[in-house]
Design an enzyme around this catalytic site. Structure first.
Site, short mmCIF file in Angstrom:
data_model
loop_
_atom_site.label_atom_id
_atom_site.label_comp_id
_atom_site.label_asym_id
_atom_site.label_seq_id
_atom_site.Cartn_x
_atom_site.Cartn_y
_atom_site.Cartn_z
N HIS A 97 0.82 -1.21 0.00
CA HIS A 97 0.00 0.00 0.00
C HIS A 97 0.86 1.26 0.00
O HIS A 97 0.40 2.32 -0.42
CB HIS A 97 -1.02 -0.01 1.15
CG HIS A 97 -0.47 0.22 2.52
ND1 HIS A 97 -0.22 -0.81 3.42
CD2 HIS A 97 -0.15 1.36 3.18
CE1 HIS A 97 0.22 -0.30 4.55
NE2 HIS A 97 0.28 1.02 4.44
N ASP A 121 1.04 -7.85 2.18
CA ASP A 121 1.20 -6.41 1.98
C ASP A 121 2.68 -6.03 1.93
O ASP A 121 3.24 -5.49 2.88
CB ASP A 121 0.48 -5.66 3.11
CG ASP A 121 0.30 -4.18 2.81
OD1 ASP A 121 0.88 -3.71 1.82
OD2 ASP A 121 -0.43 -3.51 3.56
N SER A 139 4.06 1.83 8.61
CA SER A 139 3.77 0.95 7.47
C SER A 139 5.07 0.67 6.72
O SER A 139 5.76 1.60 6.29
CB SER A 139 2.76 1.60 6.54
OG SER A 139 1.50 1.68 7.13
#
Length: 707
Positions: free
Chosen positions: A86, A222, A642
């Site tokens: 992402h 991810d 992240s």
């Protein structure tokens, strides 16, 4: 035994419990010795100097801030970099075409020549960190006016920067911590040639999408791979065909050992923002006033978008990205409120404040009383303007297609005359992008719903009585029929006029005139009131955290996240989200296939993936006949983490951080080790996808995998 342990947790006195919780906070690398004592107790087998050392390669040299908002880790001696899918999604999408749909099919460069450049992308590496509090606060006194104080600090920082004498390819950033009680300096290098190397299909990288976001159990792959390029001297450089793969001084080996419950993990990255030291009434204000308002507005907007998206595939495609952005924090705020209530965070903070007021050191108690009274008064004054600000931003910028365009038009209208022509095309491009990604059927219904929020929820002192009396249906019909806010052809005609005629046309447009009145109320009344109520807040919070530190000098406070390099650590652990339920800490590929829904945009899977699963062809990455996918740990993370590398007790990469659990999202305001969990993708699943699904043997060979 588990029941007894949980019961004992609730009997621990509140202040010592809070001190224990901060051990899982986000530590500054320069404080490595304080961190390492706790890491060694938890089983770390690397040295303190591996964690951070200003004079030789250490873990910080293999950690990057990725494109300003995420983190990443270097995993080869040729600058190969891993982050989240992402985080790299924009680049993957930018390179995708109908012929080469990397979003749908994934992308794997089989040689350096196939790696794809990304204009504007950059990564930053922190080389050294210094505590410069004494230098920055030299000559600063407690009784100084805030503006004079800041002026003195700025002078000291400029003087400090002159003493560093850095080479041209390095930068120095000086940042405040603990509301200005401490200052750290960061020596950095920023590389601006970063190329896409590999990404799984979105059906792997975004598996679960909105439904699974913030949730557990998760089954997401991810991750994405990029490569840092440098000039021939291995220094940062703008993109050039002559650049070569960066040769890092440190990189992480990739572990195939996996994790077990209770294992130590270390998360290294660039967390964005936490506010752990807010007093009880501030947390009440956020969770009982502001969050419910924002949740209600977004809930209505999501309901409208969802209904239209389900009825029309074109609208579904048009609104999918915006829906996901709106849903992300809607879901986060709901989880935050649930977690704050379940952890009894407000009550714990109230108990701490009570202890401060009765502290055995009379000067501490006196200072605590004074600063808490002042903060309480500020928050009372802040309530109405803060709610008004939140409502106007949510109802007329984020969740209202027509008035969002008006905000851009307002900036265009107020552009400096000598820059109008220069900036005209930029404004037109932004607004036309809005037209291409919205539809008036949805926009009109959103406008009606948002107008009702204004009429019924805007605090009275900030509500325009004339506007509030207007009927939403008639306003929406009029805008749809007449306004440039709802018609791209009319907008382009007006936007091409001379500056004088453009201004005149805007004044005659009923839809823009209405939106303009709202915008001016924001800039002219709401925001100034908000700023006025906020005035002095930072100074009071600086005093408050100083009182907290004085009250317990044996446990120095760990600073809140502020976008700088931090170290967090914890244990692999499941948790109890509610009574009678326990979540295991690891998920496997079996759960991925259990969630599989053919053709579904959230839970579809590639055919080749299903074949590998049917054959149980997991290669050397399997454990007990299956393949681990994601795992939970108690490390304290937030936005910005992240893509953070997750290390095991040997300092090897065992995971890539990508999310938190729903009930633990309140850790931005209050970390609770019982329910705060970060979520990572297991490196064995990463290697399986690269190897078996991507067939990128070159990358498998480049990565140094260890077991």
């Amino acid at each position: 035994m588990k029941k007894a342990t949980l019961f004992i947790l609730f009997l621990i006195p509140l202040w010592p419990w809070a001190v224990h919780a901060q051990q899982n906070r986000m530590w500054v690398p320069a404080d490595k010795d304080k961190i390492y004592i706790r890491l060694a107790e938890s089983g770390a087998r690397f040295d303190a100097d591996d964690l951070y050392h200003p004079g030789r390669p250490s873990f910080n040299d293999a950690v990057v801030q990725f494109n300003g908002g995420c983190s990443g880790g270097i995993i080869s001696d040729q600058g190969l970099l891993i982050t989240n899918h992402h985080c790299g999604y924009g680049a993957i999408r930018a390179h995708s075409t109908l012929k080469h749909n990397y979003i749908r099919d994934g992308f794997w460069a089989k040689s350096l020549d196939e790696e794809l450049p990304n204009p504007g992308m950059y990564v930053t590496i922190v080389r050294k960190v210094y505590d410069v509090t004494d230098q920055v606060l030299q000559g600063v006194t407690d009784d100084m006016d805030e503006s004079l104080r800041q002026s003195r600090i700025d002078e000291n920082i400029n003087r400090l920067k002159d003493t560093f004498r850095l080479p041209s390819w390095m930068d120095l950033e000086v940042k405040p911590f603990l509301y200005g009680n401490k200052y750290y300096a960061f020596v950095t290098e920023t590389f601006r040639d970063v190329r896409l190397v590999g990404a799984p299909p979105s059906s792997i990288g975004k598996f679960g999408a909105d439904t699974d976001n913030w949730m557990w159990p998760r089954h997401s792959g991810d991750f994405a791979l990029f490569r840092i390029y440098a000039d021939k001297n291995n220094r940062p450089a703008e993109y050039s065909e002559d650049n070569v793969p960066y040769r890092p001084v440190k990189w992480f080996k990739v572990s195939l050992q996996g994790v077990d419950e209770g294992d130590l993990v270390v998360v290294y990255g660039f967390p964005g923002r936490t506010r752990q030291y807010l007093p009880s009434f501030a947390v009440r204000h956020i969770t009982e006033k502001v969050n419910p308002l924002r949740i209600a507005v977004r809930e209505k907007a999501l309901e409208i978008m969802d209904r239209h998206m389900r009825s029309n595939d074109t609208l579904k495609l048009m609104y999918t990205a915006h829906y996901a952005r709106v849903a992300n924090y809607w879901k986060k705020w709901k989880g935050e409120n649930i977690g704050i209530r379940r952890a009894r965070a407000v009550e714990q903070k109230e108990a701490l404040e009570k202890e401060l007021l009765s502290h055995p050191d009379a000067s501490v108690a006196r200072e605590a009383e004074e600063v808490l009274d002042s903060l309480r008064a500020l928050y009372a004054a802040l309530e109405a303007p803060d709610l008004a600000r939140a409502l106007l931003v949510e109802a007329f910028y984020i969740n209202n297609d027509w008035t969002r365009r008006a905000f851009i038009l307002y900036a265009m209208e107020n552009e400096k005359p000598d820059r109008f022509e220069e900036k005209r095309s930029e404004y037109i491009t932004r607004i036309m992008r809005e037209f291409r990604t919205t539809d008036n059927r949805v926009s009109e219904e959103l406008f009606r719903a948002m107008w009702e929020f204004y009429r019924t929820r805007m605090p009275r002192e900030f509500r325009d009585s004339t506007l509030a009396a207007m009927d939403a249906d008639s306003l929406a019909r009029k805008i749809a029929a007449e306004s440039i806010l709802a018609d791209s052809t009319k907008f382009l005609r007006v936007a091409s006029l001379s500056p004088e005629e453009f201004q005149k046309a805007l004044k005659n447009d009923s839809g823009y005139a209405l939106a303009r009145r709202l915008i001016q109320s924001y800039y002219g009344k709401i925001f100034p009131a908000y700023q006025s109520a906020q005035k002095g807040m930072n100074a009071l919070m600086r005093r408050y955290v100083a009182v907290l530190e004085k009250s317990n000098r044996t446990r120095p406070l760990v600073p809140d996240a502020n976008g700088t390099l931090r170290i967090s650590f914890g244990k692999v652990a499941g948790y109890r989200p509610r009574d009678g339920m326990y979540y295991e800490p690891v998920t496997t590929i079996d759960g991925v296939v259990e969630k599989y829904i053919p053709g579904d945009y959230e839970f579809d899977l590639p055919e080749e993936f299903l074949k590998l699963y049917a054959a149980r062809d997991f290669g050397p990455y399997a454990e007990d006949g299956t393949l681990p996918v994601n795992f939970l740990a108690t490390a304290h993370t937030t936005g910005g983490n992240s893509g953070s590398p997750v290390l095991n007790a040997d300092g090897d990469l065992v995971g890539v951080n990508f999310d938190r659990v729903w009930e633990g999202t309140m850790s931005d305001l209050f970390y609770d080790p019982r329910i705060s969990r970060n979520i990572s993708v297991d490196t064995r699943y990463v290697m399986f996808i690269i190897d078996k699904l991507g067939k990128a043997v070159n990358l498998v060979n480049e990565i140094q995998a260890v077991k």
